[in-house]
Design a protein around this motif. Sequence first.
Motif, PDB file in Angstrom:
ATOM      1  N   UNK A   2      14.366  -1.086  -5.450  1.00 11.38           N
ATOM      2  CA  UNK A   2      14.788  -2.514  -5.125  1.00 11.38           C
ATOM      3  C   UNK A   2      13.991  -3.362  -4.359  1.00 11.38           C
ATOM      4  N   UNK A   3      13.411  -4.450  -4.510  1.00  7.83           N
ATOM      5  CA  UNK A   3      12.601  -5.175  -3.678  1.00  7.83           C
ATOM      6  C   UNK A   3      13.302  -5.941  -2.639  1.00  7.83           C
ATOM      7  N   UNK A   4      12.527  -6.217  -1.648  1.00  9.18           N
ATOM      8  CA  UNK A   4      12.883  -7.115  -0.565  1.00  9.18           C
ATOM      9  C   UNK A   4      12.153  -8.160  -0.250  1.00  9.18           C
ATOM     10  N   UNK A   5      12.928  -9.536  -0.152  1.00 11.17           N
ATOM     11  CA  UNK A   5      11.923 -10.755  -0.164  1.00 11.17           C
ATOM     12  C   UNK A   5      12.404 -11.449   1.047  1.00 11.17           C
ATOM     13  N   UNK A   6      11.191 -12.181   1.821  1.00  8.51           N
ATOM     14  CA  UNK A   6      11.662 -12.861   3.028  1.00  8.51           C
ATOM     15  C   UNK A   6      11.331 -14.262   2.869  1.00  8.51           C
ATOM     16  N   UNK A   7      12.139 -15.224   2.761  1.00 11.26           N
ATOM     17  CA  UNK A   7      11.652 -16.809   2.716  1.00 11.26           C
ATOM     18  C   UNK A   7      11.950 -17.140   4.038  1.00 11.26           C
ATOM     19  N   UNK A   8      10.830 -17.863   4.261  1.00  9.79           N
ATOM     20  CA  UNK A   8      10.773 -18.538   5.911  1.00  9.79           C
ATOM     21  C   UNK A   8      10.680 -20.260   5.433  1.00  9.79           C
ATOM     22  N   UNK A   9      11.799 -20.867   6.143  1.00 10.41           N
ATOM     23  CA  UNK A   9      11.767 -22.318   5.800  1.00 10.41           C
ATOM     24  C   UNK A   9      13.141 -22.594   5.345  1.00 10.41           C
ATOM     25  N   UNK A  10      13.943 -23.414   5.887  1.00  5.16           N
ATOM     26  CA  UNK A  10      15.413 -23.697   5.498  1.00  5.16           C
ATOM     27  C   UNK A  10      15.518 -25.183   5.108  1.00  5.16           C
ATOM     28  N   UNK A  29      15.687  -8.642  -5.379  1.00  5.03           N
ATOM     29  CA  UNK A  29      16.435  -7.941  -4.552  1.00  5.03           C
ATOM     30  C   UNK A  29      17.349  -8.245  -3.122  1.00  5.03           C
ATOM     31  N   UNK A  30      16.850  -7.706  -2.117  1.00  2.00           N
ATOM     32  CA  UNK A  30      17.631  -8.149  -0.668  1.00  2.00           C
ATOM     33  C   UNK A  30      16.798  -9.451  -0.421  1.00  2.00           C
ATOM     34  N   UNK A  31      17.567 -10.228  -0.204  1.00  2.00           N
ATOM     35  CA  UNK A  31      16.803 -11.480   0.244  1.00  2.00           C
ATOM     36  C   UNK A  31      17.233 -11.867   1.546  1.00  2.00           C
ATOM     37  N   UNK A  32      16.385 -12.261   2.503  1.00  2.00           N
ATOM     38  CA  UNK A  32      16.378 -12.838   3.853  1.00  2.00           C
ATOM     39  C   UNK A  32      15.811 -14.159   4.160  1.00  2.00           C
ATOM     40  N   UNK A  33      16.776 -15.117   4.411  1.00  2.00           N
ATOM     41  CA  UNK A  33      16.422 -16.715   4.680  1.00  2.00           C
ATOM     42  C   UNK A  33      16.359 -16.787   6.179  1.00  2.00           C
ATOM     43  N   UNK A  34      14.821 -17.185   6.561  1.00  2.00           N
ATOM     44  CA  UNK A  34      14.849 -17.310   8.241  1.00  2.00           C
ATOM     45  C   UNK A  34      14.226 -18.650   8.310  1.00  2.00           C
ATOM     46  N   UNK A  35      14.565 -19.034   9.763  1.00  2.00           N
ATOM     47  CA  UNK A  35      14.159 -20.544   9.983  1.00  2.00           C
ATOM     48  C   UNK A  35      14.407 -20.324  11.658  1.00  2.00           C
TER      49      UNK A  35
END
Length: 396
Positions: A2-10, A29-35
Amino acid sequence: MSKKTLIIGAGGVGNVVAFKCAMNEATFGAITLASRTVSKCEVIASNIKQRTGVTIATATVDADRVDELIKLIEKCNADIVINVALPYQDLTIMEACIATGVDYLDTANYEHPDTAKFEYKEQWAKDDAFKEAGVMGLLGSGFDPGVTNLFCAYAQKHYFDEIHTIDILDCNGGDHGYPFATNFNPEINLREVSAKGRYWQEGKWIETEPMEIMQVWDYPQIGKKDSYLLYHEEMESLVKHIKGLKRIRFFMTFGQSYLTHLKCLENVGMLGIKEVEHKGMKIVPMEFLATLLPDPASLGERTVGKTNIGIYAKGIKDGKEKTVYIYQVSDHQKCYDEVMSQAVSYTTGVPAMIGAKLMLEGRWQGQGVFNIEEFDPDPFMEELNQQGLPWQVEFL
């Protein structure tokens, strides 16, 4: 695995990217949203859970700090970082991806916070570092830049032997009901439209005064609109990659009310990006103005109408002159119904997700820093039709 994805900006675009990644969970896969403001991430995560049933993680990060970014990337064990933060933060996020050996994607090129100028120079300079780290950096995977670049690459691959002229045509026919507001980050938007225009012709850049050149274009499903020549970053890379190109220009529509407000604000100094003193405090006029304007992320529910963005290309095929118009039309309310954002955010966020999807699936691969038109446009164009941005082509 499984992949892991980081999104920066909300912001508005981050909301769309998070929604569409969740809708393609099998890839991301596992998604993280950060800001910097984690509460914004939590609202988006809650909405995604309610609408799709997918749970995404949230985190706080100062994207100006490479050390914080590195810690977050390592904590998430990310396979890719999707940067939809401010363009001022492109370089720090790229540095963090180099340090951690993680692939990188953004939607807009770097802007220096103290200079109203945007260009790829400093991002292209990181090509060797990305190669040494063995990772890929994909620049400009939004709509313009992004989809418009791929419209050009697709036309070059399928319709032309040489493309001689390109006009990129960006129309927002939407109405949010406010006397004056911007459809994306106010600082970026106002800096962009108040800057001098520029276009490329016969091997050199030609500068114009802001809004000096205007043409009326009849946009399918919207109608005739005044369209003004601006400088836009996708031209900087397209002049390197389109064969036989003699001229490329970028036009965007503006209504008279918007232009009148813009001129008044400029005349009184509210578009300034240098600090001024106000009652013993230092403030940047444009930053102060941004606090007074409606949050672009709040416009979705009240915006009606459509966008139309495309390219009008002329060139040669089999020795004969040919003209092709490729464009995409989105409806603001349909976009909001799907992901709770208006079409300007939607048309940027969906291509960001698609670019990342092709990278994670191994369909677009490479080591170094790339502009989006350097890859095969066909799989991306197919994904546009499948992911909510169906496009049209007319032979004129």
